[in-house]
Design a protein around this motif. Structure first.
Motif, PDB file in Angstrom:
ATOM      1  N   VAL A   6       1.023  -1.259  -0.003  1.00 39.60           N
ATOM      2  CA  VAL A   6      -0.063   0.000   0.034  1.00 39.60           C
ATOM      3  C   VAL A   6       0.788   1.316   0.124  1.00 39.60           C
ATOM      4  CG1 VAL A   6      -1.901  -1.163   1.413  1.00 39.60           C
ATOM      5  CG2 VAL A   6      -0.015   0.181   2.433  1.00 39.60           C
ATOM      6  N   HIS A   7       2.306   1.042   0.012  1.00 33.63           N
ATOM      7  CA  HIS A   7       2.917   2.175   0.052  1.00 33.63           C
ATOM      8  C   HIS A   7       2.819   3.342  -1.036  1.00 33.63           C
ATOM      9  CE1 HIS A   7       6.676   4.349   1.134  1.00 33.63           C
ATOM     10  NE2 HIS A   7       7.374   4.173  -0.013  1.00 33.63           N
ATOM     11  N   GLY A   8       2.389   2.930  -2.196  1.00 35.21           N
ATOM     12  CA  GLY A   8       2.375   3.783  -3.372  1.00 35.21           C
ATOM     13  C   GLY A   8       0.861   3.833  -3.929  1.00 35.21           C
TER      14      GLY A   8
ATOM     15  N   PRO B  47      -1.621  22.459 -17.044  1.00 33.58           N
ATOM     16  CA  PRO B  47      -1.045  20.985 -17.133  1.00 33.58           C
ATOM     17  C   PRO B  47      -2.061  20.211 -16.289  1.00 33.58           C
ATOM     18  CG  PRO B  47       0.420  22.383 -15.755  1.00 33.58           C
ATOM     19  CD  PRO B  47      -0.806  23.475 -16.281  1.00 33.58           C
ATOM     20  N   VAL B  48      -2.176  18.903 -16.783  1.00 37.43           N
ATOM     21  CA  VAL B  48      -2.926  17.734 -15.980  1.00 37.43           C
ATOM     22  C   VAL B  48      -1.725  16.786 -15.635  1.00 37.43           C
ATOM     23  CG1 VAL B  48      -4.546  15.851 -16.149  1.00 37.43           C
ATOM     24  CG2 VAL B  48      -4.820  18.065 -17.393  1.00 37.43           C
ATOM     25  N   PHE B  49      -1.893  16.559 -14.066  1.00 36.44           N
ATOM     26  CA  PHE B  49      -1.030  15.813 -13.661  1.00 36.44           C
ATOM     27  C   PHE B  49      -1.455  14.353 -13.126  1.00 36.44           C
ATOM     28  CE2 PHE B  49       0.718  20.042 -12.856  1.00 36.44           C
ATOM     29  CZ  PHE B  49       1.705  19.978 -13.394  1.00 36.44           C
ATOM     30  N   ALA B  50      -0.725  13.281 -13.242  1.00 33.84           N
ATOM     31  CA  ALA B  50      -1.290  11.938 -12.731  1.00 33.84           C
ATOM     32  C   ALA B  50      -0.081  11.239 -12.040  1.00 33.84           C
ATOM     33  CB  ALA B  50      -1.939  11.250 -13.696  1.00 33.84           C
ATOM     34  N   GLY B  51      -0.385  10.152 -11.083  1.00 30.97           N
ATOM     35  CA  GLY B  51       0.649   9.472 -10.733  1.00 30.97           C
ATOM     36  C   GLY B  51       0.566   8.210 -11.258  1.00 30.97           C
ATOM     37  N   SER B  52       1.595   7.382 -10.957  1.00 27.58           N
ATOM     38  CA  SER B  52       1.766   6.239 -11.668  1.00 27.58           C
ATOM     39  C   SER B  52       0.851   4.936 -10.795  1.00 27.58           C
ATOM     40  CB  SER B  52       3.096   5.634 -11.669  1.00 27.58           C
ATOM     41  OG  SER B  52       3.684   6.373 -12.440  1.00 27.58           O
TER      42      SER B  52
END
Length: 499
Positions: free
Chosen positions: A150-152, A189-194
């Motif tokens: 669950v770290h990321g 800008p649009v940001f997202a995480g992996s």
């Protein structure tokens, strides 16, 4: 099951385990410090102010930072900075505190602490003196892997999406005042995480671990019959047991658990019985809390109690057997077996099995000669194993195979002035004054260079297996000697028990 070279590599599984642990520690430290800088940058971004002394490039950078930390506050915007508010003046202003604002931060702290306790409790002093501490803290790996999954999960490491990069060029737009972005074709800008990926890496070993625990549970419920408990000198007890379907090879080991002492603790012990015997046995040296408790529940402690009859014995569970390097001893024409102190236990099974195999005239062994060396630090260490050597000495003489096993015993210390006089006075006796064996005890340390040289001369063009169980310093010496004297047709193959 596989070639000798592969088996010898697999025998180094504990060393490989340690190398993996060292790499995990190194990568954890790099990961920790890298994200510490990230968190510090995230928090300090809110305190950035434009000064009159700032150059144009610095002013542009500070404007850009100020705009980027605001993205995500408006509806339908995605954030870049995972710390969403100014924490200046609070506990979270410092990077140490700010990590607790992030899922990846507080889970990372738990993961790192778990790793710290696992590593620090794995040092040899803790393992030898406080095995229970080592055993329990090592099971923090469950906490380690659980929080690693669950770290990321909150996807805090973020970047600009591929679609956004098509309409918002970061190289061009970063040179423009963010207040003028709309007029210069630079949309927000649009940001997202992996997406979290850790579970894909840990799911297979976790499934294997669960399967292993289920197998151990099944083995735990299989009945183990205690046939006999023998009290030997020097605080050593021998436990003879029988379990349905149990088959072992020479030198293998088992894990033993006594529910009366603990439902969780499994301790490794080398089997001292030969595969040809209809029971399995272990010799337990009483040196710690668990072994002391085991001797008490068996009625074999120091209080002088009689050993309990078999029908009153406590329940024991056996998991195993598990293979070791000693299994390969019968694959070599010549074997050099070296035991140091209690490290002699794997060779009890081996020496008995050699004798049993020679009783069968139809069985042709590859192994033709065994050189057995036992190095003891003190005189009373001879007491329990000396009985076995004396028995083998008599049995081999009866079948005319005294030349099969050539053993050499070395006493490195432990004698006083009075004992030295006694040893000297009985020098001409037919049997050794300390062990009672025909083979006399040597005093001091073996000259391994000379021993390996003579073995090479006596057995030209031969593969010689070198098997050792004992202290690390002597292991390094024997390994060096094996490499040094290999050549001219003779090859010494070094094998070490991993305990």
């Amino acid at each position: 099951c596989c070639p000798r070279r592969i088996r010898r590599i697999l025998d180094k599984n504990i060393k490989f385990h340690r190398m993996c642990a060292y790499m995990i520690v190194l990568m954890t430290l790099i990961h920790y410090f890298a994200h510490s800088f990230n968190v510090d940058f995230f928090t300090s971004a809110y305190t950035s102010k434009i000064l009159v002394t700032d150059s144009n490039s610095v002013i542009q950078r500070k404007r850009l930072v100020a705009r980027l930390i605001q993205i995500g506050n408006a509806p339908n915007e995605t954030y870049l900075n995972p710390i969403r508010s100014n924490v200046v003046g609070t506990f979270y202003h410092f990077s140490v505190g700010a990590v607790f604002l992030l899922t990846g931060g507080w889970t990372g702290v738990i993961i790192t602490l778990s790793l710290f306790f696992m590593v620090t409790s794995s040092v040899e002093f803790i393992r030898r003196s406080y095995f229970e501490v080592f055993w329990f803290t090592h099971h923090l790996f469950i906490v380690f892997y659980g929080f690693l999954v669950v770290h990321g999960i909150s996807m805090q490491v973020r970047g600009q999406t591929a679609a956004s990069l098509l309409v918002h060029d970061p190289k061009r737009c970063s040179l423009i005042n963010p207040a003028l972005w709309p007029q210069n074709n630079c949309p927000t800008p649009v940001f997202a995480g992996s997406a979290p990926m850790t579970w894909k890496w840990v799911i297979a070993p976790m499934v294997l671990y669960v399967i292993e625990r289920i197998i151990r549970l099944v083995r735990f419920n299989q009945q183990v019959e205690i046939l006999k408990v023998i009290k030997h000198p020097s605080r050593v007890i021998e436990i003879q047991m029988r379990k349905k379907g149990f088959n072992a090879e020479v030198g293998q080991y088992v894990f033993i658990m006594c529910p009366q002492l603990s439902q969780l603790e499994w301790h490794p012990f080398t089997l001292t019985s030969a595969p040809e015997e209809d029971y399995c046995s272990v010799h337990v040296r009483i040196v710690g809390d668990w072994t002391t408790g085991l001797s008490k529940v068996l009625g074999a402690d120091e209080s002088g109690n009689e050993v309990l009859p078999s029908w009153k014995m406590p329940k024991l569970a056996i998991d195993g057997p598990f293979g070791t390097a000693s299994e390969d001893v019968f694959n070599y024409p010549v074997a050099i077996c070296v035991g140091s102190g209690i490290g002699v236990t794997p060779f009890a099974s081996l020496l008995k099995s050699v004798w049993y195999k020679n009783l069968n005239p139809e069985h042709e062994m590859v192994l033709k000669k065994v050189y057995f060396f036992w190095i003891c630090p003190e005189t009373h260490a001879f007491e329990w194993f000396g009985d076995l050597l004396a028995y083998l000495e008599r049995q081999l003489a009866e079948i005319g195979r005294q030349d099969l096993i050539e053993y050499h015993i070395y006493l490195t210390r432990g004698w006083d002035h009075k004992q030295a006089k006694t040893i000297y006075a009985h020098e001409e006796d037919s049997r050794d004054v300390i062990t009672g064996l025909e083979q006399k005890t040597n005093y001091g340390r073996p000259n391994w260079d000379e021993i390996f040289s003579k073995t090479a001369q006596s057995h030209p063009n031969t593969h010689v297996g070198v098997f050792f169980c004992g202290v690390a310093a002597l292991s390094a010496k024997l390994h060096k000697m094996s490499n040094k004297h290999s050549g001219s047709g003779v090859s010494f193959h070094y094998n070490k028990e991993n305990f």
